[in-house]
Design a protein around this motif. Sequence first.
Motif, PDB file in Angstrom:
ATOM      1  N   GLU A   1      -6.715  -2.163  -1.290  1.00  0.00           N
ATOM      2  CA  GLU A   1      -7.803  -1.736  -0.891  1.00  0.00           C
ATOM      3  C   GLU A   1      -8.816  -1.523  -2.331  1.00  0.00           C
ATOM      4  O   GLU A   1     -10.115  -1.696  -1.924  1.00  0.00           O
ATOM      5  CB  GLU A   1      -7.860  -0.311  -0.399  1.00  0.00           C
ATOM      6  CG  GLU A   1      -7.089   0.763  -1.239  1.00  0.00           C
ATOM      7  CD  GLU A   1      -5.748   0.845  -1.457  1.00  0.00           C
ATOM      8  OE1 GLU A   1      -5.178   1.565  -2.206  1.00  0.00           O
ATOM      9  OE2 GLU A   1      -4.922  -0.269  -1.020  1.00  0.00           O
ATOM     10  N   ARG A   2      -8.273  -1.698  -3.410  1.00  0.00           N
ATOM     11  CA  ARG A   2      -9.294  -1.730  -4.568  1.00  0.00           C
ATOM     12  C   ARG A   2     -10.110  -3.113  -4.843  1.00  0.00           C
ATOM     13  O   ARG A   2     -10.600  -3.212  -5.380  1.00  0.00           O
ATOM     14  CB  ARG A   2      -8.583  -1.298  -5.759  1.00  0.00           C
ATOM     15  CG  ARG A   2      -7.891   0.063  -5.602  1.00  0.00           C
ATOM     16  CD  ARG A   2      -8.620   1.213  -6.565  1.00  0.00           C
ATOM     17  NE  ARG A   2      -7.850   2.612  -6.035  1.00  0.00           N
ATOM     18  CZ  ARG A   2      -7.769   3.544  -7.093  1.00  0.00           C
ATOM     19  NH1 ARG A   2      -8.025   3.303  -8.138  1.00  0.00           N
ATOM     20  NH2 ARG A   2      -7.161   4.608  -6.489  1.00  0.00           N
ATOM     21  N   GLY A   3      -9.394  -4.026  -4.151  1.00  0.00           N
ATOM     22  CA  GLY A   3     -10.042  -5.338  -4.322  1.00  0.00           C
ATOM     23  C   GLY A   3     -10.557  -6.065  -2.958  1.00  0.00           C
ATOM     24  O   GLY A   3     -10.785  -7.063  -2.927  1.00  0.00           O
ATOM     25  N   GLN A   4     -10.737  -5.015  -1.823  1.00  0.00           N
ATOM     26  CA  GLN A   4     -11.041  -5.401  -0.790  1.00  0.00           C
ATOM     27  C   GLN A   4     -12.407  -6.473  -0.794  1.00  0.00           C
ATOM     28  O   GLN A   4     -13.291  -5.983  -1.537  1.00  0.00           O
ATOM     29  CB  GLN A   4     -11.576  -4.246   0.082  1.00  0.00           C
ATOM     30  CG  GLN A   4     -11.552  -4.613   1.804  1.00  0.00           C
ATOM     31  CD  GLN A   4     -11.800  -3.214   2.517  1.00  0.00           C
ATOM     32  OE1 GLN A   4     -12.105  -2.274   2.099  1.00  0.00           O
ATOM     33  NE2 GLN A   4     -11.307  -3.559   3.598  1.00  0.00           N
TER      34      GLN A   4
ATOM     35  N   LEU B   1      -3.891  -3.270  -8.915  1.00  0.00           N
ATOM     36  CA  LEU B   1      -5.381  -3.186  -8.938  1.00  0.00           C
ATOM     37  C   LEU B   1      -5.571  -1.677  -9.076  1.00  0.00           C
ATOM     38  O   LEU B   1      -6.847  -1.470  -8.745  1.00  0.00           O
ATOM     39  CB  LEU B   1      -5.666  -3.819  -7.625  1.00  0.00           C
ATOM     40  CG  LEU B   1      -5.637  -5.144  -7.396  1.00  0.00           C
ATOM     41  CD1 LEU B   1      -6.161  -5.862  -6.024  1.00  0.00           C
ATOM     42  CD2 LEU B   1      -6.013  -6.112  -8.583  1.00  0.00           C
ATOM     43  N   TYR B   2      -4.923  -0.763  -9.357  1.00  0.00           N
ATOM     44  CA  TYR B   2      -5.140   0.580  -9.205  1.00  0.00           C
ATOM     45  C   TYR B   2      -6.248   0.831 -10.319  1.00  0.00           C
ATOM     46  O   TYR B   2      -7.092   1.685  -9.944  1.00  0.00           O
ATOM     47  CB  TYR B   2      -3.749   1.294  -9.755  1.00  0.00           C
ATOM     48  CG  TYR B   2      -3.886   2.991  -9.920  1.00  0.00           C
ATOM     49  CD1 TYR B   2      -4.277   3.518  -8.830  1.00  0.00           C
ATOM     50  CD2 TYR B   2      -4.233   3.487 -11.112  1.00  0.00           C
ATOM     51  CE1 TYR B   2      -4.022   4.929  -8.758  1.00  0.00           C
ATOM     52  CE2 TYR B   2      -4.180   4.898 -11.101  1.00  0.00           C
ATOM     53  CZ  TYR B   2      -4.400   5.392  -9.812  1.00  0.00           C
ATOM     54  OH  TYR B   2      -4.523   6.997  -9.942  1.00  0.00           O
ATOM     55  N   ARG B   3      -6.357   0.455 -11.439  1.00  0.00           N
ATOM     56  CA  ARG B   3      -7.436   0.482 -12.338  1.00  0.00           C
ATOM     57  C   ARG B   3      -8.426  -0.171 -11.978  1.00  0.00           C
ATOM     58  O   ARG B   3      -9.664   0.039 -12.761  1.00  0.00           O
ATOM     59  CB  ARG B   3      -6.909  -0.010 -13.792  1.00  0.00           C
ATOM     60  CG  ARG B   3      -5.758   0.886 -14.349  1.00  0.00           C
ATOM     61  CD  ARG B   3      -5.199   0.470 -15.474  1.00  0.00           C
ATOM     62  NE  ARG B   3      -6.006   0.319 -16.420  1.00  0.00           N
ATOM     63  CZ  ARG B   3      -6.471   0.949 -17.471  1.00  0.00           C
ATOM     64  NH1 ARG B   3      -5.500   1.989 -17.635  1.00  0.00           N
ATOM     65  NH2 ARG B   3      -7.175   0.823 -18.268  1.00  0.00           N
ATOM     66  N   LEU B   4      -8.697  -0.884 -10.902  1.00  0.00           N
ATOM     67  CA  LEU B   4      -9.959  -1.769 -10.759  1.00  0.00           C
ATOM     68  C   LEU B   4     -11.045  -0.610  -9.991  1.00  0.00           C
ATOM     69  O   LEU B   4     -10.553   0.439  -9.331  1.00  0.00           O
ATOM     70  CB  LEU B   4      -9.819  -2.691  -9.721  1.00  0.00           C
ATOM     71  CG  LEU B   4      -9.720  -4.095 -10.293  1.00  0.00           C
ATOM     72  CD1 LEU B   4      -8.721  -4.272 -10.993  1.00  0.00           C
ATOM     73  CD2 LEU B   4      -9.693  -5.097  -9.120  1.00  0.00           C
ATOM     74  N   THR B   5     -12.497  -0.668 -10.420  1.00  0.00           N
ATOM     75  CA  THR B   5     -13.409   0.057  -9.632  1.00  0.00           C
ATOM     76  C   THR B   5     -14.146  -0.718  -8.606  1.00  0.00           C
ATOM     77  O   THR B   5     -14.754  -0.066  -7.933  1.00  0.00           O
ATOM     78  CB  THR B   5     -14.118   0.765 -10.846  1.00  0.00           C
ATOM     79  OG1 THR B   5     -14.774  -0.489 -11.399  1.00  0.00           O
ATOM     80  CG2 THR B   5     -13.451   1.403 -11.810  1.00  0.00           C
ATOM     81  N   GLY B   6     -13.877  -2.005  -8.518  1.00  0.00           N
ATOM     82  CA  GLY B   6     -14.543  -2.643  -7.325  1.00  0.00           C
ATOM     83  C   GLY B   6     -14.101  -4.041  -7.593  1.00  0.00           C
ATOM     84  O   GLY B   6     -13.289  -4.557  -8.272  1.00  0.00           O
TER      85      GLY B   6
ATOM     86  N   SER C   1       0.984  -1.182   0.184  1.00  0.00           N
ATOM     87  CA  SER C   1      -0.078   0.062  -0.017  1.00  0.00           C
ATOM     88  C   SER C   1       0.930   1.210  -0.097  1.00  0.00           C
ATOM     89  O   SER C   1       2.035   1.376   0.513  1.00  0.00           O
ATOM     90  CB  SER C   1      -0.874  -0.042   1.254  1.00  0.00           C
ATOM     91  OG  SER C   1      -1.654  -1.084   1.139  1.00  0.00           O
TER      92      SER C   1
ATOM     93  N   TRP D   1      -2.095  -1.781  -4.415  1.00  0.00           N
ATOM     94  CA  TRP D   1      -3.575  -1.225  -4.379  1.00  0.00           C
ATOM     95  C   TRP D   1      -4.475  -2.308  -3.834  1.00  0.00           C
ATOM     96  O   TRP D   1      -5.653  -2.403  -4.528  1.00  0.00           O
ATOM     97  CB  TRP D   1      -3.818  -0.315  -5.539  1.00  0.00           C
ATOM     98  CG  TRP D   1      -3.026   0.376  -5.967  1.00  0.00           C
ATOM     99  CD1 TRP D   1      -2.039   0.264  -7.079  1.00  0.00           C
ATOM    100  CD2 TRP D   1      -2.788   1.913  -5.677  1.00  0.00           C
ATOM    101  NE1 TRP D   1      -1.326   1.463  -7.168  1.00  0.00           N
ATOM    102  CE2 TRP D   1      -1.742   2.475  -6.245  1.00  0.00           C
ATOM    103  CE3 TRP D   1      -3.734   2.500  -4.598  1.00  0.00           C
ATOM    104  CZ2 TRP D   1      -1.612   3.866  -6.081  1.00  0.00           C
ATOM    105  CZ3 TRP D   1      -3.574   3.961  -4.422  1.00  0.00           C
ATOM    106  CH2 TRP D   1      -2.375   4.528  -5.252  1.00  0.00           C
TER     107      TRP D   1
END
Length: 154
Positions: A112-115, A82-87, A35, A110
Amino acid sequence: MNARDFTLADAADTEHLGAALARALGPCGAVIYLSGELGAGKTTLTRALLQALGYTGRVRSPTYTLVEPYEIAGRRVFHLDLYRLTGAEELEYLGLRDLDPDQDLILVEWPERGQGGLPAADLQVELQHWAAGRKARLLGVSLRGNTILSGLSA
């Protein structure tokens, strides 16, 4: 939960930490969350870790591919960005079900984007800008993560 803090004066210090982390990993799998804001050194640390494990090819940031797989001395390593993920629902398309956290080394930038859709972390690496360099905090959040952390040389 154990923690260790490091002050990283420059990219070379970040690379030394990545190499030290590679030496502390041992042969088993692990999930490591990385992170920090843009430019904090997540990919630099990952590149050094992979090279210390024995990877000799070009280490690419998976910003656009989302995942880069590596085979290093019989070990499967997966570097996710996962920076480009939206969920988290988008993780389904990455084939995470095929990964084995007990055998594979999984490095996640990143997270947190795949939490909610990622395997649980063993070790959390938090990088942040600090003065002219960076600070790193490593948190062991599982027995495996604490074992890695205790094997880490400065």
